[in-house]
Design a protein around this motif. Structure first.
Motif, mmCIF file in Angstrom:
data_model
loop_
_atom_site.group_PDB
_atom_site.id
_atom_site.type_symbol
_atom_site.label_atom_id
_atom_site.label_comp_id
_atom_site.label_asym_id
_atom_site.label_seq_id
_atom_site.Cartn_x
_atom_site.Cartn_y
_atom_site.Cartn_z
ATOM 1 N N VAL A 84 32.744 46.208 56.330
ATOM 2 C CA VAL A 84 32.079 47.522 56.264
ATOM 3 C C VAL A 84 30.935 47.484 55.655
ATOM 4 O O VAL A 84 30.750 46.809 54.585
ATOM 5 C CB VAL A 84 32.745 48.672 55.455
ATOM 6 C CG1 VAL A 84 32.202 49.949 55.416
ATOM 7 C CG2 VAL A 84 34.287 48.768 56.210
ATOM 8 N N SER A 85 29.681 47.945 56.273
ATOM 9 C CA SER A 85 28.418 47.916 55.507
ATOM 10 C C SER A 85 28.209 49.287 55.117
ATOM 11 O O SER A 85 28.274 50.413 56.065
ATOM 12 C CB SER A 85 27.162 47.469 56.524
ATOM 13 O OG SER A 85 27.538 46.237 56.868
ATOM 14 N N HIS A 119 36.297 53.271 43.489
ATOM 15 C CA HIS A 119 37.417 53.709 44.164
ATOM 16 C C HIS A 119 37.758 52.653 45.152
ATOM 17 O O HIS A 119 38.853 52.760 45.793
ATOM 18 C CB HIS A 119 37.261 54.997 44.874
ATOM 19 C CG HIS A 119 37.262 56.078 43.846
ATOM 20 N ND1 HIS A 119 38.461 56.628 43.330
ATOM 21 C CD2 HIS A 119 36.297 56.861 43.290
ATOM 22 C CE1 HIS A 119 38.309 57.501 42.481
ATOM 23 N NE2 HIS A 119 36.932 57.842 42.399
ATOM 24 N N THR A 120 36.838 51.800 45.820
ATOM 25 C CA THR A 120 37.011 51.131 46.930
ATOM 26 C C THR A 120 37.869 49.809 46.860
ATOM 27 O O THR A 120 37.383 48.978 45.981
ATOM 28 C CB THR A 120 35.650 50.643 47.653
ATOM 29 O OG1 THR A 120 35.006 51.783 47.803
ATOM 30 C CG2 THR A 120 35.793 50.003 49.082
ATOM 31 N N ASN A 121 38.970 49.730 47.422
ATOM 32 C CA ASN A 121 39.898 48.495 47.482
ATOM 33 C C ASN A 121 39.210 47.250 48.004
ATOM 34 O O ASN A 121 38.287 47.324 49.069
ATOM 35 C CB ASN A 121 40.937 48.600 48.317
ATOM 36 C CG ASN A 121 42.006 47.653 48.007
ATOM 37 O OD1 ASN A 121 42.063 46.345 47.915
ATOM 38 N ND2 ASN A 121 43.483 48.134 47.835
ATOM 39 N N THR A 122 39.194 46.145 47.359
ATOM 40 C CA THR A 122 38.559 44.952 47.713
ATOM 41 C C THR A 122 39.281 44.115 48.630
ATOM 42 O O THR A 122 39.170 42.728 48.608
ATOM 43 C CB THR A 122 38.215 44.105 46.421
ATOM 44 O OG1 THR A 122 39.183 44.049 45.605
ATOM 45 C CG2 THR A 122 36.978 44.880 45.710
ATOM 46 N N LYS A 123 40.274 44.520 49.093
ATOM 47 C CA LYS A 123 41.161 43.743 50.026
ATOM 48 C C LYS A 123 40.386 43.150 51.179
ATOM 49 O O LYS A 123 40.539 42.095 51.890
ATOM 50 C CB LYS A 123 42.542 44.500 51.024
ATOM 51 C CG LYS A 123 43.384 44.949 49.861
ATOM 52 C CD LYS A 123 44.800 45.512 50.399
ATOM 53 C CE LYS A 123 44.506 46.803 50.771
ATOM 54 N NZ LYS A 123 45.627 47.598 51.443
ATOM 55 N N PHE A 124 39.262 44.070 51.690
ATOM 56 C CA PHE A 124 38.303 43.475 52.813
ATOM 57 C C PHE A 124 36.960 43.412 52.010
ATOM 58 O O PHE A 124 36.509 44.149 51.000
ATOM 59 C CB PHE A 124 38.364 44.542 53.948
ATOM 60 C CG PHE A 124 38.173 45.734 53.707
ATOM 61 C CD1 PHE A 124 36.854 46.339 53.624
ATOM 62 C CD2 PHE A 124 38.868 46.745 53.503
ATOM 63 C CE1 PHE A 124 36.479 47.585 53.373
ATOM 64 C CE2 PHE A 124 38.733 48.070 53.518
ATOM 65 C CZ PHE A 124 37.619 48.601 53.188
ATOM 66 N N LYS A 125 36.112 42.603 52.772
ATOM 67 C CA LYS A 125 34.731 42.471 52.207
ATOM 68 C C LYS A 125 33.866 43.647 52.615
ATOM 69 O O LYS A 125 33.804 43.863 53.753
ATOM 70 C CB LYS A 125 34.229 41.175 52.674
ATOM 71 C CG LYS A 125 32.846 40.903 51.927
ATOM 72 C CD LYS A 125 32.411 39.219 52.308
ATOM 73 C CE LYS A 125 31.220 38.735 51.156
ATOM 74 N NZ LYS A 125 30.884 37.611 51.623
ATOM 75 N N GLU A 132 38.421 59.183 45.968
ATOM 76 C CA GLU A 132 39.522 58.292 46.363
ATOM 77 C C GLU A 132 39.075 57.194 47.123
ATOM 78 O O GLU A 132 37.666 57.103 47.456
ATOM 79 C CB GLU A 132 40.648 59.218 47.052
ATOM 80 C CG GLU A 132 40.122 59.785 48.393
ATOM 81 C CD GLU A 132 40.983 60.767 48.890
ATOM 82 O OE1 GLU A 132 42.145 60.829 48.473
ATOM 83 O OE2 GLU A 132 40.782 61.502 50.201
ATOM 84 N N ASP A 133 39.890 56.149 47.722
ATOM 85 C CA ASP A 133 39.340 55.214 48.394
ATOM 86 C C ASP A 133 39.180 55.596 49.878
ATOM 87 O O ASP A 133 40.040 55.008 50.881
ATOM 88 C CB ASP A 133 40.530 53.872 48.479
ATOM 89 C CG ASP A 133 40.191 52.657 48.781
ATOM 90 O OD1 ASP A 133 38.801 52.666 49.489
ATOM 91 O OD2 ASP A 133 40.836 51.709 48.731
ATOM 92 N N SER A 134 38.327 56.234 50.383
ATOM 93 C CA SER A 134 38.099 56.951 51.375
ATOM 94 C C SER A 134 37.726 55.847 52.391
ATOM 95 O O SER A 134 37.767 55.835 53.776
ATOM 96 C CB SER A 134 36.959 57.935 51.404
ATOM 97 O OG SER A 134 37.369 59.008 50.746
ATOM 98 N N ILE A 135 36.785 54.719 51.979
ATOM 99 C CA ILE A 135 36.601 53.713 52.841
ATOM 100 C C ILE A 135 37.495 53.152 53.388
ATOM 101 O O ILE A 135 37.520 52.564 54.617
ATOM 102 C CB ILE A 135 35.473 52.829 52.250
ATOM 103 C CG1 ILE A 135 34.158 53.697 51.855
ATOM 104 C CG2 ILE A 135 35.091 51.706 52.881
ATOM 105 C CD1 ILE A 135 33.295 52.788 50.784
ATOM 106 N N SER A 136 38.546 52.475 52.615
ATOM 107 C CA SER A 136 39.636 51.993 53.108
ATOM 108 C C SER A 136 40.535 52.718 54.129
ATOM 109 O O SER A 136 41.034 52.318 55.217
ATOM 110 C CB SER A 136 40.601 51.443 51.904
ATOM 111 O OG SER A 136 39.977 50.464 51.118
ATOM 112 N N ILE A 137 40.676 53.919 53.722
ATOM 113 C CA ILE A 137 41.497 55.044 54.628
ATOM 114 C C ILE A 137 40.801 55.084 56.132
ATOM 115 O O ILE A 137 41.283 55.046 57.135
ATOM 116 C CB ILE A 137 41.583 56.256 54.040
ATOM 117 C CG1 ILE A 137 42.437 56.199 52.681
ATOM 118 C CG2 ILE A 137 42.278 57.442 54.898
ATOM 119 C CD1 ILE A 137 42.342 57.329 51.742
#
Length: 314
Positions: A14-15, A37-43, A106-111
């Protein structure tokens, strides 16, 4: 390790793109909320394009966040050109464009990433947006019609809203357009529909969604995550620029997506309504001096329309 072997660098998923202009405080709050809030499971990467702010944004952001891709433009090139500049710089499979006056809770980006990556059909997705008091903010719309645009320009949208059921969806729904304040989509969509229309300063999100819809993409309002929007902080800095670009962009949307007769009607209506609003604000400024800036902005816009000058104002 064999010298011929190369370490695999994880691909950027994600950019996150933010266009900033003289809103240092809100930009930092936005970045902090992303990092928190953003999970670092992905770059992911964060790209900030600064349209020549004069509030020391560059110094502050670079000191606090050295890993962020920060580009300071030598002049204000406008939102859409800066957005395209960032898209061309981005490396992610997905783009999440955010206004600098937004804040994740919240972790909107991961969702959003999970939802998008589990759907076969590429979509443009918009989360639920709330204001600072927790009230749901309109963030998806029907395609603009002649009637809805005339009512909007007249500040009479409540008339049509009285006959329109106000929805608070509890599941994703297809819509005509979503707010560019928070928009998530596959980068591959750009190859199909092109970049943002650089002749627009306002309503570029509507134009982008309408073009995508014509190519068969779904525009989806996604209520399973939400974020805060401290609406219009950049626009607050210059009423003349904000009002002129709002009105000029509405006219340009009609030039792109509507018939010639509708284009003529909307131009004539703008020429009639704008001086009325200018005089009204001029009268109201006798009691509230701040309205004088709005009056001047409407007179400025009217002069542009008389001269048929539809260029973006910066």
């Amino acid at each position: 390790m064999n010298q011929k072997q190369k370490l695999k660098v994880p691909a950027i998923e994600v950019s996150i793109i933010i266009i900033s202009y003289n809103v240092q405080k809100y930009l930092i709050q936005c970045i902090e909320s992303i990092l928190h809030h953003t999970n670092t499971k992905f770059k992911y990467e964060i790209i900030v394009i600064d349209n020549h702010s004069n509030d020391d944004t560059e110094k502050e952001v670079k000191q606090r966040y050295p890993l962020i891709i920060y580009i300071q433009n030598p002049k204000n090139i406008g939102f859409t050109k800066a957005m395209n500049q960032a898209i061309n710089k981005s490396k992610g499979r997905y783009i999440f464009q955010l206004n600098p006056d937004t804040e994740l809770v919240e972790d909107s980006i991961s969702i959003l990433h999970h939802y998008a990556s589990n759907n076969d059909n590429p979509e443009i997705i918009g989360p639920e947006i709330i204001d600072e008091k927790g009230r749901i903010e309109p963030s998806y719309w029907r395609a603009p019609t002649l009637l809805s645009t005339i009512l909007s320009l007249s500040n009479l949208e409540f008339i049509i809203n009285q006959f329109r059921k106000i929805e608070n969806p509890t599941k994703p729904i297809k819509v005509d357009s979503i707010s560019g304040a928070a928009m998530f989509y596959q980068t591959s969509i750009i190859k199909k529909i092109g970049l943002f229309n650089e002749s627009l300063f306002w309503d570029e999100d509507i134009d982008f969604c309408l073009r995508a819809e014509k190519k068969g993409y779904n525009i989806v309002f996604f209520p399973h995550t939400h974020l805060i929007h401290k609406k219009g902080k950049s626009a607050d800095t210059n009423q003349k620029v904000a009002i002129a670009n709002q009105i000029l962009s509405k006219i340009k949307i009609f030039q792109i997506h509507h018939s010639l007769i509708n284009q003529i009607i909307i131009k004539i209506f703008c020429l009639a309504i704008i001086p009325i609003k200018a005089l009204l604000f001029l009268f109201m400024s006798l009691w509230k001096p701040l309205f004088l800036k709005k009056a001047a902005a409407y007179f400025f816009t009217w002069r542009l329309l008389i001269k048929r000058d539809y260029r973006i104002q910066l």
